[in-house]
Design a protein around this motif. Structure first.
Motif, PDB file in Angstrom:
ATOM      1  N   THR A  24      14.196 -23.170  -3.747  1.00  0.00           N
ATOM      2  CA  THR A  24      14.771 -24.143  -2.827  1.00  0.00           C
ATOM      3  C   THR A  24      16.235 -24.393  -3.203  1.00  0.00           C
ATOM      4  O   THR A  24      16.597 -24.329  -4.377  1.00  0.00           O
ATOM      5  CB  THR A  24      13.966 -25.453  -2.834  1.00  0.00           C
ATOM      6  OG1 THR A  24      14.546 -26.348  -1.905  1.00  0.00           O
ATOM      7  CG2 THR A  24      13.936 -26.088  -4.204  1.00  0.00           C
ATOM      8  N   ARG A  26      17.822 -27.235  -2.272  1.00  0.00           N
ATOM      9  CA  ARG A  26      18.119 -28.670  -2.295  1.00  0.00           C
ATOM     10  C   ARG A  26      17.995 -29.236  -3.706  1.00  0.00           C
ATOM     11  O   ARG A  26      17.268 -28.723  -4.534  1.00  0.00           O
ATOM     12  CB  ARG A  26      17.207 -29.435  -1.342  1.00  0.00           C
ATOM     13  CG  ARG A  26      15.769 -29.529  -1.780  1.00  0.00           C
ATOM     14  CD  ARG A  26      14.986 -30.467  -0.833  1.00  0.00           C
ATOM     15  NE  ARG A  26      13.593 -30.518  -1.204  1.00  0.00           N
ATOM     16  CZ  ARG A  26      13.092 -31.339  -2.116  1.00  0.00           C
ATOM     17  NH1 ARG A  26      13.890 -32.153  -2.775  1.00  0.00           N
ATOM     18  NH2 ARG A  26      11.802 -31.346  -2.385  1.00  0.00           N
ATOM     19  N   ARG A  29      15.174 -34.939  -5.253  1.00  0.00           N
ATOM     20  CA  ARG A  29      15.270 -36.267  -4.658  1.00  0.00           C
ATOM     21  C   ARG A  29      14.719 -37.275  -5.659  1.00  0.00           C
ATOM     22  O   ARG A  29      13.983 -36.916  -6.573  1.00  0.00           O
ATOM     23  CB  ARG A  29      14.449 -36.316  -3.370  1.00  0.00           C
ATOM     24  CG  ARG A  29      14.956 -35.366  -2.316  1.00  0.00           C
ATOM     25  CD  ARG A  29      14.099 -35.424  -1.088  1.00  0.00           C
ATOM     26  NE  ARG A  29      14.513 -34.374  -0.169  1.00  0.00           N
ATOM     27  CZ  ARG A  29      13.741 -33.872   0.767  1.00  0.00           C
ATOM     28  NH1 ARG A  29      12.517 -34.296   0.915  1.00  0.00           N
ATOM     29  NH2 ARG A  29      14.196 -32.923   1.561  1.00  0.00           N
TER      30      ARG A  29
END
Length: 64
Positions: A24, A26, A29
């Motif tokens: 990934t 990203r 989070r």
């Protein structure tokens, strides 16, 4: 005596291969960090709970 890694030992390479095949882009989070911390607490609690059984070489469910 069973070590804590015998139950989950096969899943670690599977997770690593999955992350290699589908990475990934990203960033983590905040919720991901919370889930990793909760998982670490469960692993630590399970390891701590297993320590007395390891020292005494006692398997409570060995005769089942």
């Amino acid at each position: 005596m069973r070590s804590p890694t015998t139950c989950t030992g096969a899943s670690v390479p599977a997770v690593m291969v999955t992350q290699f095949l589908s990475p990934t882009d990203r960033a983590l989070r905040p919720w991901d960090t919370v889930l990793i911390a909760v998982n670490a607490l469960f692993v630590g609690a399970a390891t701590t709970a297993d320590l007395p059984f390891g020292k005494a070489e006692f398997e409570p469910f060995a005769n089942r």
